[in-house]
Design a protein around this motif. Sequence first.
Motif, PDB file in Angstrom:
ATOM      1  N   SER A 209      -8.989  -0.160   0.153  1.00 35.73           N
ATOM      2  CA  SER A 209      -9.837   0.939  -0.298  1.00 35.73           C
ATOM      3  C   SER A 209      -8.992   2.058  -0.898  1.00 35.73           C
ATOM      4  O   SER A 209      -8.024   2.525  -0.272  1.00 35.73           O
ATOM      5  CB  SER A 209     -10.662   1.490   0.866  1.00 35.73           C
ATOM      6  OG  SER A 209     -11.293   2.702   0.518  1.00 35.73           O
ATOM      7  N   TRP A 210      -9.383   2.510  -2.087  1.00 34.38           N
ATOM      8  CA  TRP A 210      -8.728   3.657  -2.708  1.00 34.38           C
ATOM      9  C   TRP A 210      -8.841   4.896  -1.821  1.00 34.38           C
ATOM     10  O   TRP A 210      -7.891   5.667  -1.693  1.00 34.38           O
ATOM     11  CB  TRP A 210      -9.360   3.948  -4.068  1.00 34.38           C
ATOM     12  CG  TRP A 210      -8.753   3.213  -5.216  1.00 34.38           C
ATOM     13  CD1 TRP A 210      -9.064   1.959  -5.658  1.00 34.38           C
ATOM     14  CD2 TRP A 210      -7.714   3.691  -6.088  1.00 34.38           C
ATOM     15  NE1 TRP A 210      -8.293   1.622  -6.745  1.00 34.38           N
ATOM     16  CE2 TRP A 210      -7.461   2.671  -7.041  1.00 34.38           C
ATOM     17  CE3 TRP A 210      -6.988   4.874  -6.170  1.00 34.38           C
ATOM     18  CZ2 TRP A 210      -6.508   2.800  -8.042  1.00 34.38           C
ATOM     19  CZ3 TRP A 210      -6.038   5.016  -7.163  1.00 34.38           C
ATOM     20  CH2 TRP A 210      -5.800   3.988  -8.090  1.00 34.38           C
ATOM     21  N   LEU A 211     -10.000   5.098  -1.185  1.00 30.44           N
ATOM     22  CA  LEU A 211     -10.237   6.299  -0.397  1.00 30.44           C
ATOM     23  C   LEU A 211      -9.354   6.360   0.844  1.00 30.44           C
ATOM     24  O   LEU A 211      -9.098   7.441   1.385  1.00 30.44           O
ATOM     25  CB  LEU A 211     -11.711   6.375   0.007  1.00 30.44           C
ATOM     26  CG  LEU A 211     -12.716   6.515  -1.144  1.00 30.44           C
ATOM     27  CD1 LEU A 211     -14.141   6.550  -0.615  1.00 30.44           C
ATOM     28  CD2 LEU A 211     -12.415   7.751  -1.979  1.00 30.44           C
ATOM     29  N   ASP A 212      -8.894   5.206   1.332  1.00 24.20           N
ATOM     30  CA  ASP A 212      -8.017   5.158   2.504  1.00 24.20           C
ATOM     31  C   ASP A 212      -6.539   5.095   2.122  1.00 24.20           C
ATOM     32  O   ASP A 212      -5.686   4.843   2.982  1.00 24.20           O
ATOM     33  CB  ASP A 212      -8.367   3.937   3.368  1.00 24.20           C
ATOM     34  CG  ASP A 212      -9.760   4.033   3.969  1.00 24.20           C
ATOM     35  OD1 ASP A 212     -10.222   5.171   4.190  1.00 24.20           O
ATOM     36  OD2 ASP A 212     -10.389   2.983   4.195  1.00 24.20           O
ATOM     37  N   GLY A 213      -6.238   5.318   0.854  1.00 26.22           N
ATOM     38  CA  GLY A 213      -4.855   5.258   0.399  1.00 26.22           C
ATOM     39  C   GLY A 213      -4.324   3.849   0.257  1.00 26.22           C
ATOM     40  O   GLY A 213      -3.110   3.642   0.119  1.00 26.22           O
TER      41      GLY A 213
ATOM     42  N   ASP B  98       0.825  -1.206   0.000  1.00 24.19           N
ATOM     43  CA  ASP B  98       0.000   0.000   0.000  1.00 24.19           C
ATOM     44  C   ASP B  98       0.859   1.257   0.000  1.00 24.19           C
ATOM     45  O   ASP B  98       1.846   1.363   0.751  1.00 24.19           O
ATOM     46  CB  ASP B  98      -0.905   0.017   1.234  1.00 24.19           C
ATOM     47  CG  ASP B  98      -2.035  -0.996   1.130  1.00 24.19           C
ATOM     48  OD1 ASP B  98      -2.292  -1.464   0.012  1.00 24.19           O
ATOM     49  OD2 ASP B  98      -2.639  -1.308   2.174  1.00 24.19           O
ATOM     50  N   ILE B  99       0.461   2.220  -0.819  1.00 28.91           N
ATOM     51  CA  ILE B  99       1.155   3.507  -0.841  1.00 28.91           C
ATOM     52  C   ILE B  99       0.822   4.309   0.417  1.00 28.91           C
ATOM     53  O   ILE B  99       1.695   4.915   1.045  1.00 28.91           O
ATOM     54  CB  ILE B  99       0.775   4.290  -2.112  1.00 28.91           C
ATOM     55  CG1 ILE B  99       1.371   3.591  -3.342  1.00 28.91           C
ATOM     56  CG2 ILE B  99       1.248   5.737  -2.029  1.00 28.91           C
ATOM     57  CD1 ILE B  99       0.986   4.223  -4.661  1.00 28.91           C
ATOM     58  N   GLY B 100      -0.454   4.325   0.808  1.00 27.36           N
ATOM     59  CA  GLY B 100      -0.897   5.033   2.006  1.00 27.36           C
ATOM     60  C   GLY B 100      -1.577   4.083   2.972  1.00 27.36           C
ATOM     61  O   GLY B 100      -1.381   2.874   2.926  1.00 27.36           O
ATOM     62  N   GLY B 101      -2.394   4.643   3.844  1.00 29.25           N
ATOM     63  CA  GLY B 101      -3.101   3.812   4.800  1.00 29.25           C
ATOM     64  C   GLY B 101      -2.211   3.351   5.941  1.00 29.25           C
ATOM     65  O   GLY B 101      -1.077   3.822   6.122  1.00 29.25           O
ATOM     66  N   VAL B 102      -2.708   2.404   6.729  1.00 29.58           N
ATOM     67  CA  VAL B 102      -2.003   1.915   7.920  1.00 29.58           C
ATOM     68  C   VAL B 102      -0.666   1.280   7.561  1.00 29.58           C
ATOM     69  O   VAL B 102       0.334   1.439   8.274  1.00 29.58           O
ATOM     70  CB  VAL B 102      -2.886   0.898   8.677  1.00 29.58           C
ATOM     71  CG1 VAL B 102      -2.135   0.329   9.873  1.00 29.58           C
ATOM     72  CG2 VAL B 102      -4.182   1.559   9.135  1.00 29.58           C
ATOM     73  N   ASP B 103      -0.618   0.536   6.462  1.00 32.91           N
ATOM     74  CA  ASP B 103       0.591  -0.201   6.088  1.00 32.91           C
ATOM     75  C   ASP B 103       1.469   0.544   5.089  1.00 32.91           C
ATOM     76  O   ASP B 103       2.465  -0.015   4.615  1.00 32.91           O
ATOM     77  CB  ASP B 103       0.208  -1.562   5.500  1.00 32.91           C
ATOM     78  CG  ASP B 103      -0.530  -2.427   6.503  1.00 32.91           C
ATOM     79  OD1 ASP B 103      -0.176  -2.375   7.694  1.00 32.91           O
ATOM     80  OD2 ASP B 103      -1.472  -3.141   6.094  1.00 32.91           O
TER      81      ASP B 103
END
Length: 307
Positions: free
Chosen positions: A276-280, A70-75
Amino acid sequence: MKTKLLIALCFFCYTAKAQTDSLLATMENSETKTEPVTATFKSSHLILSQTTAMVKKYNLDFQVGHRFGDIGGVDGGSKTFWGFDNSSDIYIGFEYGITDRLNIGFGRSKYEQLLDLQLKYAALRQTTDDKIPLSMSLIAKTGFTPYEVTTDVFDNYADRFSYFVEVLLARKFSPRFSLQLSPNVLFRNVTLSPDDEKTLFSLGGAFRYKFTKRFGVVVDYNHVFSQYRKNNPNTNYYDPLGIGIEIETGGHVFTMNFVNAPAIVENNFIPNSTSSWLDGEFRFGFTISRMFTFHRTKTNPSNYEKR
């Protein structure tokens, strides 16, 4: 259920072949020469979807696919160098042209260590005079998970199998724009959740727009019809969506993309996309296709169908 799916696919292939032969006979008797439309897509794979493009007889298509984290988000974020430190899936596959209309493929994924074997048949080809307005290909695939997954869910050997059947319907509207719809069904012998459906129906959609002869943009989407996912929003399943660019460099077709699905093969990304795209929670990925020709003739000098 598996037997019914296989019987239905065989009947569909037989019917499609009969209709194709009838149409070809009609066109041969016509005074106007009918030519098949070429290069609806440059490669047999886009981001998520396969395409109606076929590997020619005696040719071998070597495919490598990679999905980072993942680029963003928690991970995601700087701690994982925006996903480049991780890889959610790596795929190595081969597709061989038995004939110009029948291909066989084999591949292996990092995601759940999936092994897959597939047959692909080109039932219809769009023609320049629109006597056949679209191209249609049929896909039948078997997936096998040889090792343990997240939990010990396999009570017996047959639980490790999954089956995928898809109809690809594509039309080249102009030299620049191609569109494809792909209804499909996935059957799994066992699911991680007892409430999840073993049979999943979904509908894929994809398009390619060419800016130049060798450069274009591709968009790929798949909607899963599932009451379990609809009625349980806390399960956090999302429809796979990918956006990318496609570059042709002679014998290679190179696709760079961003997609929220962590897996590459249909048997995995259709039931298991929880990003999810919205969560990065989307990742960078790429696909490389390299064609090898084992039998070159004056009438068949190219690899894929003429672009």
